[in-house]
Design an enzyme around this catalytic site. Sequence first.
Site, PDB file in Angstrom:
ATOM      1  N   HIS A  46       0.935  -1.428   0.085  1.00 32.53           N
ATOM      2  CA  HIS A  46      -0.034  -0.079   0.098  1.00 32.53           C
ATOM      3  C   HIS A  46       0.933   1.318   0.033  1.00 32.53           C
ATOM      4  CE1 HIS A  46      -4.039   2.116   0.712  1.00 32.53           C
ATOM      5  NE2 HIS A  46      -2.943   2.999   0.920  1.00 32.53           N
ATOM      6  N   CYS A  47       0.643   2.129  -1.006  1.00 38.35           N
ATOM      7  CA  CYS A  47       1.777   3.114  -1.035  1.00 38.35           C
ATOM      8  C   CYS A  47       0.962   4.401  -0.894  1.00 38.35           C
ATOM      9  CB  CYS A  47       1.971   3.112  -2.572  1.00 38.35           C
ATOM     10  SG  CYS A  47       3.102   4.641  -2.903  1.00 38.35           S
ATOM     11  N   VAL A  48       1.478   5.149   0.394  1.00 35.69           N
ATOM     12  CA  VAL A  48       1.121   6.480   0.846  1.00 35.69           C
ATOM     13  C   VAL A  48       1.080   7.475  -0.223  1.00 35.69           C
ATOM     14  CG1 VAL A  48       1.301   5.888   3.211  1.00 35.69           C
ATOM     15  CG2 VAL A  48       3.114   6.863   2.089  1.00 35.69           C
TER      16      VAL A  48
END
Length: 307
Positions: free
Chosen positions: A154-156
């Site tokens: 999951h990429c912020v």
Amino acid sequence: MYRSGAVMAWNVFKFCAALRGLGSIMILVVLGVVGVTYYAVVVCNYAPALVDGDLDSLIAVAVLILFHSLLVMLLWSYFSVVFTDPGSVPPNWRPELDEERGDTDPLTESEFGTASSDPVNLRVRYCRKCNQFKPPRCHHCSVCGRCVLKMDHHCVWVVNCVGALNYKYFLLFLFYTFLETSLATLALLPHFVAFFSDGEIAGTPGNLATTFLAFVLNLAFALSVLGFLIMHISLVAANTTTIEAYEKKTTPKWRYDLGRKRNLEQVFGLDRRYWFIPTYSEEDVRRMPALQGLEYPSKPDFDAQEF
Ligand SMILES: [Zn+2]
Ligand SMILES: [Zn+2]
């Protein structure tokens, strides 16, 4: 960081809630960095240099053309990652139970939802949070609160999961970000060095501060993105995701490893004209199951396929 143990569950929940809360602020942060860089490179330094004449103007033209081209590719890739669904499990998706024994997913051990003594059911992966079966290479994301096909992480920065359908766009985003931040660093270097020289420097304090800030930001991004890029290139070359690379340590033979060139094609597509742009040819989407995210060719059955 990516997977939560039982002990850590509460902390991880807080962490995930924080990430969700961060949400679209990160898009503004990215656009802010782009804006500062644009102002420093184009407005403060290279557009004014266009009228200098001689070599300076030529260099300025080259820098400006390259900077704008890379910026278009960077933003195109970025918003493709942000707005492309990484891949969700179709409702009522069920695993085929008549697969050969060789098709056992090596990651299943930690993921049994329905532990059973029946060897057929042992291969079934089930998500207890979503109450649905998991296709191969699919993982549950605690930030998104759903299962994501071939989830990588999951990429912020993109406020989205990176999975089967947007992984290529994510790689291109890394690639163009590295090129653009390196270009900006090099382009601003002479102006940055000028700070520390004794002579008078031209420009308003605002322009000088922006140039200084943009140089430091771009240098920092170029270096950290380079590390990420190298890591992901080695992941793609071995046909693994970040999650799988963590879990794979116990598995000596990786069933999805089809050889470097084919591994690359599984992410970037077979049509080379599309390799450097964040989209796929229609034909590739049709003929490559990996691009739909539900099935992946693996070593034993790869040779049986046409491509
Ligand atoms: Zn799930
Ligand atoms: Zn996610």
